[in-house]
Design an enzyme around this catalytic site. Sequence first.
Site, short mmCIF file in Angstrom:
data_model
loop_
_atom_site.label_atom_id
_atom_site.label_comp_id
_atom_site.label_asym_id
_atom_site.label_seq_id
_atom_site.Cartn_x
_atom_site.Cartn_y
_atom_site.Cartn_z
CB VAL A 73 -0.92 0.02 1.24
CG1 VAL A 73 -1.69 1.33 1.31
CG2 VAL A 73 -1.89 -1.16 1.22
N GLY A 96 -2.21 2.81 7.01
CA GLY A 96 -2.87 3.14 8.27
C GLY A 96 -4.34 3.45 8.13
CE LYS A 147 -8.99 -6.04 9.84
NZ LYS A 147 -9.13 -5.41 11.15
CE1 TYR A 160 -0.88 -10.53 5.34
CE2 TYR A 160 1.35 -10.24 6.11
CZ TYR A 160 0.40 -10.07 5.13
OH TYR A 160 0.73 -9.45 3.95
#
Lengths: 191, 191
Positions: B130, B136, B141, B171
């Site tokens: 990302v 953040g 996710k 994870y």
Amino acid sequence: MDWPNFDIRAAANSAGIFKQNSKKSQGETNIPKDVLENLYGKDARECPRLNDGFIPVLSKSRPFDLIELEQLLQSVGWSQRPFQRVKRALSNSLLTVGLWKHDSRFPLLIGFARCTGDGVLEATIWDVAVSPIHQGSGLGKEIMKYILESLRDLGIERVTLFADPEVVDFYRSQGWTLEPKGHKCAFWYAN
Amino acid sequence: MDWPNFDIRAAANSAGIFKQNSKKSQGETNIPKDVLENLYGKDARECPRLNDGFIPVLSKSRPFDLIELEQLLQSVGWSQRPFQRVKRALSNSLLTVGLWKHDSRFPLLIGFARCTGDGVLEATIWDVAVSPIHQGSGLGKEIMKYILESLRDLGIERVTLFADPEVVDFYRSQGWTLEPKGHKCAFWYAN
């Protein structure tokens, strides 16, 4: 895709003569080149003859009998899976390797391994198996050497695998790096 | 192969109208379905709008601009690789996922991940990234959820990955099992 595949058919029926009784020094081959290629494909490799007299042969193109493959995998304790799923998984693998007990008519499958990957940057090795009665003869090491050389020929940058606790030393002794830079392996199960 | 592939071309030029100013409650979508499909492919997913106003969209079929992808991957510290190798690696991947900052004309790539695997039994996730300025916000996710759902649709039994030390907790918190049954990850480098 242009990578080696278990579907490439070896012309197994045109096998020719197997010189089982010819005496040769260690390092020489026992199977005539044309027989080896016809039975196991052009990238096949004859391994040194074992003490009990048979010659192991590695191949990445001789097709598998799925029943024979399943028997091998079950003999090392793996669970049964539907044939169609196994067939698709093999067909979608980057590389499938069979280790055969050479016979000019009916080679017997005694070892197996396969890789998935992108054929360029990454390859992951799965399902390394040697029939229990042939374990301890260095055949697992022969399979791994053959796989790594095949992957090197493809130009793969990095090869990975998930090692069961009982084979961690096996891989370490062959130069594998365990958990480099603190990597952990993570698994997610569908069921 | 019949699995999703980054080469499937989204008809990006026929994008239509983007209703950026319509007010909708959380959970509703902001991008009309036809615009979403035309720009990002039919399996695309709109994520919740972020605080700074933009809408992230996940896609497994919108093609990548390799220069843009490389810029993203370098922004998270990965080494440069020849375009032709990257192109082949993507094309041979089981699944490639882009996370886009939605724009009706020029969506911007801000996240990426891909999987290799046999499409049946095993899949391995690589290169989850990302863009640093968007980290953040829960986007990593979202990428992982999207991948796991896509792999579940394919009927994959087990998904694996190698976690860098700094993302082990990421994870773990999402239900991944770390080193199940004492597994270790093993790496072998070509050079």
